[in-house]
Scaffold this active site. Sequence first.
Site, short mmCIF file in Angstrom:
data_model
loop_
_atom_site.label_atom_id
_atom_site.label_comp_id
_atom_site.label_asym_id
_atom_site.label_seq_id
_atom_site.Cartn_x
_atom_site.Cartn_y
_atom_site.Cartn_z
N GLU A 266 1.40 -0.96 -0.15
CA GLU A 266 -0.15 -0.03 -0.32
C GLU A 266 1.12 1.45 0.21
OE1 GLU A 266 -0.55 -2.83 2.17
OE2 GLU A 266 -2.36 -3.08 1.52
N HIS B 223 -9.67 -5.36 8.63
CA HIS B 223 -10.44 -5.00 7.28
C HIS B 223 -11.84 -3.80 7.98
CE1 HIS B 223 -8.19 -8.55 5.95
NE2 HIS B 223 -8.40 -8.41 4.58
#
Lengths: 315, 330
Positions: free
Chosen positions: B61, B130
């Site tokens: 990321e 998440h």
Amino acid sequence: MHLLDLMDALRRMTLIRAYEDTLVTLLSQGRAGGTCTSVGGEASAVGVVSALAPEDLILTNHRSAGHLLARGADPGRLLAEVMGRRDGYCGGFAGSLHVSARELGVVLTSTIVGGELGLCTGVALSQKVLDKPGIVACFFGDGAAAEGRFHESLNLAAVWELPVLYICENNEWQAYVHRRETMLGDGIAARAAAYGVDSASVDGCDVAAVFDAAATAADAVRSTGRPFLLETRGYRLRGHLEPDDQAYVDAAELARWRGQDPLDVLRRRLEEAGLAPAELDAVTREAEARMEAAVAFADASPLPDPARLLDTVYA
Amino acid sequence: MITTESTVRQVTLAQAIGEALAEEMRRDPRILMFGEGTATKRPDLVAEFGPARVRNTPLAEGIIAGTAAGAAATGLRPVADLLFAPFLCYAMDEIVNSAGKLRGLSGGQFAFPMTILAMTGAGWGVGAQHNHNVEAWFVHSPGLKVVMPSTAGDMKGLLKTAIRDDNPVLVFTDIGLLEQAGPVTDAAIPLGRAALRREGDDVTLISYGKTVATCLDAAARLAEQGMSAAVLDLRSLKPLDEAAILASVRRTGRAVIVHEAAAPCGVGAEVAAILAEKAFAALKAPVVRLTGPDAPAPGNFMLEQALLPSPDAVTAVAARLCAGPVPCPA
């Protein structure tokens, strides 16, 4: 490949040293803030930047003055930036740690160690997708090579075939910690092979050697469109953040590296080539005169209007 | 914007994202998109725009967001899909320190026209790594804009505007709304404007994301009990539509702020502070927040759902505020 004009290299390296010396003096007088100098890195900066083309782009880090001055930055405007004045390259908002200068192609500077590694892939992607001619030179230190972004950046640049010349200026110091405490192995360059990236390592105290290695590396990036990792081996001759008495530095090691001061190495070479000491001293005096004018310029530059701070946050 | 029947269609919020991306990429060749599985999951975009503009990335990321920032500063308009909001923790330096700050620090030399996509919220029982509503972190960081739509139409219109914006914009997708269908058009919706979903005179229910529907449900129940609740959907968290917040609460004198994110220093805290500073004289009751707990979202669907602000709770709190002077609601 063009040849490096050694007298021109000496002029620029001497200007960088004079700039940093001046800044340290201004700091001791309370006229400038703390700074991370590039003393000891002059040959790496001038050698690499001399090998770049005008259309190439540069990303640098908190130790950026050498890269900026080697690229032709006006020392007056650079000093004005560090002293928080309106005529600085960033309007006086960057200080010494985040100076970028779009007009010089020094496009992004991150003072977060490794930050420039996270950004250079995007700059190179723009060059590639928009079909622009220049390559991207990204300067970082051995400390940044311990960040995860080093791995992420080289890996993505390799996989996406991005034209990045990575320059690891290995100066053996990572803030206040010696490199031997943070990593095994002799250097950084060997890591490139794991990513499928070509690499080279060069004596970072010898500007001619750095130039030759950087020119070869830049040519490779230009012709293949793929990344290359060049490691320049040198030593941080001053502390991390001025003022810094370097009490934590091994005195014998520092003395040994001072014997390889990049400016002395080049002066010796020029003297051996037949230049008179007086000619070389003139270079020093010229740099000192330029810095005197730079200080006067920065002193005369007004402080930025605080209201402008909010003008530049959002586009 | 005048719309004809033929231009208004029903699509899911997930489809609305795809439509916004395709329409914007068609309009501007500088827009490209990349992320973990982006090309794999959007073959239609790859087919139309080619693999140079629609890319898969490594699972990394930080470099995805950094590449977006570097590209944005030098001529492209990237959209980076970071999948799930908690993954933004790996990309904080690039988003917050670089994209958010380097325009200001450079004296305005560079702009960062980039869009970050991330999903969050209850809906899949995927647990706190998440599902974590972190939108307030970015509201608190200079140089960034933040949106979190509650309808398919808003998602499409706001995402189109986010992509056209010259600043970094984080677009949060509420997982629980992905399959909800609604009308969409081709029009962009400006950032910074709340949507008044329901008019009302007695209390304003202020929300964003999936809890807007919770508030609409509560407003219907309150109407049955004889109370008139307005429902204000913030949509854009930064810039925040302060004028719409103040206008509604000055009219009703009561406010209940509802969101799935935890209460401490959340968007609700900002809204409550704005009301205290600028609408104090109009308030007839304390401002109340109903939020998710200050706890990691459980990886257990039943528990995850149970911890959301419920229509029952919103109805009860609003009714208590409307009943008359109250010392302090629970």
